[in-house]
Design an enzyme around this catalytic site. Structure first.
Site, PDB file in Angstrom:
ATOM      1  CB  SER A   1       3.136   1.884 -14.472  1.00 27.65           C
ATOM      2  OG  SER A   1       3.783   0.647 -14.662  1.00 27.65           O
TER       3      SER A   1
ATOM      4  CG  ASN B   1      -1.148  -9.864 -12.213  1.00 28.03           C
ATOM      5  OD1 ASN B   1      -0.696  -8.931 -12.876  1.00 28.03           O
ATOM      6  ND2 ASN B   1      -2.102 -10.668 -12.665  1.00 28.03           N
TER       7      ASN B   1
ATOM      8  CB  THR C   1     -16.176  26.230  22.642  1.00 27.83           C
ATOM      9  OG1 THR C   1     -17.011  27.211  23.255  1.00 27.83           O
ATOM     10  CG2 THR C   1     -15.394  25.482  23.710  1.00 27.83           C
ATOM     11  CG  HIS C   2     -19.451  27.264  19.712  1.00 27.63           C
ATOM     12  ND1 HIS C   2     -20.315  26.496  18.987  1.00 27.63           N
ATOM     13  CD2 HIS C   2     -19.447  26.752  20.966  1.00 27.63           C
ATOM     14  CE1 HIS C   2     -20.847  25.569  19.772  1.00 27.63           C
ATOM     15  NE2 HIS C   2     -20.326  25.695  20.972  1.00 27.63           N
TER      16      HIS C   2
ATOM     17  CB  SER D   1       1.653  40.863  -1.003  1.00 22.75           C
ATOM     18  OG  SER D   1       1.019  41.456  -2.113  1.00 22.75           O
TER      19      SER D   1
ATOM     20  CE  LYS E   1      -1.536  40.438   3.510  1.00 22.19           C
ATOM     21  NZ  LYS E   1      -2.326  39.927   2.395  1.00 22.19           N
TER      22      LYS E   1
ATOM     23  CG  ASN F   1       0.620  37.044   2.834  1.00 24.76           C
ATOM     24  OD1 ASN F   1      -0.039  37.781   3.563  1.00 24.76           O
ATOM     25  ND2 ASN F   1       0.791  37.276   1.543  1.00 24.76           N
TER      26      ASN F   1
ATOM     27  CD  GLU G   1      -2.332  31.547   3.569  1.00 22.80           C
ATOM     28  OE1 GLU G   1      -2.965  31.770   2.531  1.00 22.80           O
ATOM     29  OE2 GLU G   1      -1.498  32.337   4.030  1.00 22.80           O
TER      30      GLU G   1
ATOM     31  CE1 TYR H   1      -2.415  -5.380 -11.327  1.00 24.57           C
ATOM     32  CE2 TYR H   1      -3.050  -5.781 -13.612  1.00 24.57           C
ATOM     33  CZ  TYR H   1      -2.412  -5.002 -12.657  1.00 24.57           C
ATOM     34  OH  TYR H   1      -1.780  -3.843 -13.037  1.00 24.57           O
TER      35      TYR H   1
ATOM     36  CD  GLN I   1       0.077   0.901 -14.828  1.00 30.05           C
ATOM     37  OE1 GLN I   1       0.547  -0.197 -15.101  1.00 30.05           O
ATOM     38  NE2 GLN I   1      -0.116   1.820 -15.756  1.00 30.05           N
TER      39      GLN I   1
ATOM     40  CE  LYS J   1       2.286   0.809  -9.478  1.00 32.55           C
ATOM     41  NZ  LYS J   1       1.220  -0.183  -9.201  1.00 32.55           N
TER      42      LYS J   1
HETATM   43  N1  ARG Z   1       2.460  -1.877 -14.001  1.00 37.22           N
HETATM   44  C1  ARG Z   1       1.524  -2.796 -13.454  1.00 37.22           C
HETATM   45  C2  ARG Z   1       0.887  -2.202 -12.202  1.00 37.22           C
HETATM   46  O1  ARG Z   1       1.391  -1.282 -11.686  1.00 37.22           O
HETATM   47  C3  ARG Z   1       2.210  -4.068 -13.119  1.00 37.22           C
HETATM   48  C4  ARG Z   1       1.328  -5.248 -13.155  1.00 37.22           C
HETATM   49  C5  ARG Z   1       0.953  -5.530 -14.566  1.00 37.22           C
HETATM   50  N2  ARG Z   1       0.191  -6.718 -14.660  1.00 37.22           N
HETATM   51  C6  ARG Z   1      -0.535  -6.981 -15.751  1.00 37.22           C
HETATM   52  N3  ARG Z   1      -1.189  -8.077 -15.750  1.00 37.22           N
HETATM   53  N4  ARG Z   1      -0.591  -6.162 -16.766  1.00 37.22           N
HETATM   54  O2  ARG Z   1      -0.152  -2.667 -11.744  1.00 37.22           O
END
Ligand code: ARG
Length: 458
Positions: free
Chosen positions: A22, A109, A154-155, A276, A282, A284, A289, A316, A321, A324
């Site tokens: 990660s 964790n 409206t509409h 464009s 154009k 734009n 958008e 966990y 993972q 994020k």
């Molecule tokens: N990189 C992991 C995550 O983002 C960290 C936690 C890892 N824990 C484990 N038991 N492998 O969730």
């Protein structure tokens, strides 16, 4: 090379390693990881797991690592599986074998959930500021356009006249609700997972209340199993982001529409318009958008995370993972789009004559009916009478104003004074109850908005 290599006899497959890591995205949690570790070392010192000397060595090593991250000098190693292992590996290099004591009673964790929450606690005010920036622009352009009249829809059909200030302010309040939602969310983010271990809690004498306080959390999570798997805060954050995206998208869609030749209500400044590659004429509204398009992506991030969470066995699971990337991406999108939209709105030209010309007399039909009501006619009868007149005018192919008094009288109990209703300003000025489009009501609305913005200025 890994933290967990002890029980394995052969090396992890290289491709599997790349899939598993990660680090490409969680290195964004570097400073939070160090902060969490400094606080954890302090908790271990209190629990007498670390001696004062050991804590001092670990803490100064961690501070040096924070400096390396801040200056960009930190070098990742091939063996760094995620940001937590990278920091621990580097601590070993800087502090020696004592670094191996830092992970006592802690798991990645509870660590990752803590880092992520710390990051979010720091990010919520940034987002709040960015939304407030756009709100300020909306108030500015509303103030500038208090006497500009436009058709309200409206509409997507012309409905009743309004002021442009009122319209701009209609996009201020949704953003205020977005900010309120983020403020509410903070309380649920500020619950500390650290000290919950892998799942069952920590076996050392950790004062989790003090630890929470040291890291700026309100309280420690009350259940270790829940603490390491709870990602409600991430889903809620993505909901807030998706809702914001939706609000920005609705504003953007209106700007896209209003900058067309057909409407011609707004013209974007060249600095915020695109051309464009093929059609030389154009101009734009790409930025708006894109803002509209990003709302779709934001909604996808919310549903994606919720789908990832819905069937997870306690506690966990590595699926977590996946939390994020969408949260970081949603944040980056919003922090980019909010100031751009503000700048584009502040610099765009308002074509007030086009807006005024788009108000036709049928949009005053409600006011004609209201006038009859003021003379004692029931609203339903008045509605029917004006409806008849509108029908008559449509049949003759003329505007309402062009009907003769005799024709009006054939439709209902109208008198010569009906002509006063054909001034859209009269219609607007009448709507002076709180929240209405009259200049006085809009002025009060703007004052209220300003006091909200000024009152919470940090
Ligand atoms: N990189 C992991 C995550 O983002 C960290 C936690 C890892 N824990 C484990 N038991 N492998 O969730």
């Amino acid at each position: 090379m890994t933290l967990w290599g002890g029980r394995f006899s052969s090396k992890f497959n290289e491709q599997a390693w790349d899939f598993n890591t990660s680090l490409p995205f969680d290195q964004r949690l570097a400073l939070q990881d160090v902060r969490g570790s400094v606080a954890w070392a302090g908790a271990l010192l209190k629990a007498k797991v670390l001696s004062p000397d050991e804590n001092a060595v670990i803490t100064s090593g961690l501070n040096a690592i924070a400096d390396e991250f801040s200056s960009g000098a930190f070098l990742f190693a091939q063996s760094d599986e995620d940001i937590h292992t990278a920091v621990e590996r580097r601590l070993g290099e800087l502090a020696g074998p004592v670094a191996g004591k830092l992970h006592t009673g802690r798991s990645r964790n509870d660590q990752v959930a803590t880092d992520f929450r710390l990051w979010m606690l720091e990010t919520l005010p940034l987002l709040d500021q960015a939304i407030k920036g756009l709100q300020k622009v909306l108030v500015t352009v509303a103030e500038r356009n208090q006497s500009v009249l436009m058709p309200g829809y409206t509409h997507l059909q012309r409905a009743q006249p309004i002021t442009l200030a009122h319209w701009f302010m209609s996009h201020f309040w949704p953003l205020q609700r977005d900010r309120d939602r983020l403020t509410d969310l903070r309380d649920r983010v500020a619950v500390l997972p650290l000290g919950c271990g892998a799942l069952a809690g920590t076996a050392f004498e950790i004062d989790r209340v003090a630890l929470a306080e040291a890291l700026g959390f309100d309280l420690p999570a009350p259940n270790s199993l829940d603490a390491v798997s709870d990602r409600d805060f991430a889903a809620e954050y993505l909901f807030c982001a998706a809702m914001m995206g939706l609000h920005l998208s609705r504003l953007s869609e209106a700007v896209v529409l209003f900058t067309t030749a057909e409407f011609g209500f707004f013209e974007l400044d060249d600095a915020y318009s695109t051309g464009s590659s093929l059609m030389p004429q154009k101009k734009n509204p790409d930025l708006f958008e894109l803002a509209r398009g990003k709302a779709g992506t934001l909604i996808g991030m919310l549903t994606g995370l919720m789908a990832a969470l819905k069937g997870l066995p306690s506690t966990y699971d590595k699926d977590l993972q996946e939390d994020k990337v969408p949260v970081f991406q949603a944040t980056d999108n919003l922090l980019a789009v909010l100031p751009i939209l503000g700048q584009a709105l502040e610099t765009m030209t308002v074509r007030s004559e086009r807006m005024r010309a788009a108000i036709d007399s049928t949009m005053l039909a409600t006011d004609l009916a209201d006038d009859l009501v003021r003379k004692g006619v029931s609203f339903r009868d008045a509605h029917a009478a004006v409806g008849k007149a509108v029908h008559l005018a449509a049949e003759k192919g003329v505007s309402l104003e062009q009907l003769s008094l005799a024709e009006w009288k054939s439709a209902g109990p109208f008198e010569a004074d009906l002509a006063q209703a054909f001034d859209p300003m009269v219609s607007i000025a009448r709507r002076s109850a709180v929240g209405g489009t009259s200049p006085t009501a809009v002025f009060q609305q703007i004052q209220k908005a300003k006091s909200i913005i000024q009152g919470d200025q940090s």
